[in-house]
Design a protein around this motif. Sequence first.
Motif, short mmCIF file in Angstrom:
data_model
loop_
_atom_site.label_atom_id
_atom_site.label_comp_id
_atom_site.label_asym_id
_atom_site.label_seq_id
_atom_site.Cartn_x
_atom_site.Cartn_y
_atom_site.Cartn_z
N MET A 1 0.96 -1.26 0.02
CA MET A 1 -0.02 -0.09 -0.02
C MET A 1 0.76 1.24 0.03
O MET A 1 1.97 1.28 0.69
N SER A 2 0.47 2.37 -0.71
CA SER A 2 0.93 3.41 -0.63
C SER A 2 0.13 4.63 -0.25
O SER A 2 -0.92 4.54 -0.63
N ARG A 3 0.95 5.71 0.02
CA ARG A 3 0.12 6.88 0.83
C ARG A 3 0.39 7.99 -0.47
O ARG A 3 1.55 8.39 -0.91
N ALA A 4 -0.64 8.48 -0.85
CA ALA A 4 -0.68 9.54 -1.75
C ALA A 4 -0.56 11.10 -1.12
O ALA A 4 -1.54 11.38 -0.61
N SER A 27 -5.71 10.22 0.06
CA SER A 27 -6.10 9.05 0.35
C SER A 27 -4.92 8.01 0.19
O SER A 27 -4.09 8.07 -0.85
N ALA A 28 -5.05 6.96 0.85
CA ALA A 28 -4.20 5.71 0.79
C ALA A 28 -4.71 4.81 -0.83
O ALA A 28 -5.85 4.85 -0.73
N PHE A 29 -3.60 4.35 -1.20
CA PHE A 29 -3.97 3.65 -2.45
C PHE A 29 -2.92 2.50 -2.56
O PHE A 29 -1.79 2.58 -2.09
N THR A 145 -7.28 -4.96 -0.52
CA THR A 145 -7.26 -4.23 0.92
C THR A 145 -7.41 -3.08 1.27
O THR A 145 -7.64 -2.29 2.08
N THR A 146 -7.51 -1.96 0.06
CA THR A 146 -7.77 -0.82 0.12
C THR A 146 -9.17 -0.37 -0.63
O THR A 146 -9.53 -1.04 -1.64
N ASP A 147 -9.46 1.05 -0.48
CA ASP A 147 -10.80 1.45 -1.15
C ASP A 147 -10.34 1.63 -2.71
O ASP A 147 -11.04 1.93 -3.51
#
Length: 385
Positions: A1-4, A27-29, A145-147
């Motif tokens: 997962m990465s954070r924008a 948002s996280a993606f 696992t993320t939106d």
Amino acid sequence: MSRAPRTDASPEGPNPSTSSSAPPLDSAFTWHSESSEPAPARLSPVNDRLSADTALKRVRRGEFLLYSGDFHNAKQLLGALSRRLPRPAKARSPLEAFRAERRARQLEHETLSRIVVSLDRDYRLGLARAPDTSLACHQVWGASTTDTTVVPLKQLLGMLGAAEWRRKGLAVPGLTGLLHPHYGVYLPTRTDYVELLNSVTEVKGKRVFDIGTGTGVLSFILLQRGAASVQATDCDSRAVACSQENAERLGLGKRFQVAEADLFPKGTADLVVCNPPWIPEPPKNRVDRAVFDEDSQFLRRFLEGLSASLAPGGVGLLLLSDLAVLLGLRPPGWLEAEFERCGLSVQWARSTPARHSKAKDASDPLHMARSRERTTLYCLKPVSP
């Protein structure tokens, strides 16, 4: 997962009706890239108003352009960007042509991979006229696992194409039933090496190792021709899952075992078959590993360990193209010298000219070499003490 950290505003910002396809600010993606590229630090929203010339300038500055708009327009943008990239100059030798072609393909990948799209938690693509992307993404990545998931559009298109192959299956000469390849696993559309394997007569009752099995096609052909069992290995988890699924589909699951492993399984076999990567150059991404073998490391280690994996009277079956020699990547006689170094003798060898489409395409930059390419099946035995 990465954070924008941020999603930049842009003169070519999204239309209100399609802006929901972009991740919300901060948002996280989850980021997916076959080349293990790091996640973008920021995403610049763009839409159908973006011209190819402007897009090229922006990606050359290092921007990742998050497309929201029409799916077919997005595909056309990729094509327009590709046409604007420089083409390799006419080469003076096959090796020079090969190097130039690899550089061109790498530039194309780096450029087109900066046009990205976002998917929701169910991997749906929020672009107008977009196809259903959910199944193809679940097949490759599993549950989200993320939106939000962000992926290069070019990669997503490849996944959609692979999902279609997986759905409809592929007919392979000599194989009864269809093969269903998975994304990221080498697609066995070249039939020359399969036809060579079909020429092997002493198969019935043999215990087989299949090294670097891929889809499992060589294993299945041998099993259908009477081999007692196959133990297969592959270093890629996607190939392991693909070959296992195909074995079950073909009714061969009880005689086929596969494990994620480097080269040989434990024990010995009557037949050890291998169709290794044939280009001794570094792979640039995960998919490349089926074709590119840096410094021939896989091939060298296969030959070095073959004797210890053969039961008394057993033989190794090596399928290998000579394209590396024709391109100047290996000197003539290199393979024969490796056989000798590893204490192996050639019991017999059978060759066939390449029949794939590029061998007949005079416009292909590597046609000079590909038109003369031959694939050879070597039957190898340990040299008697």
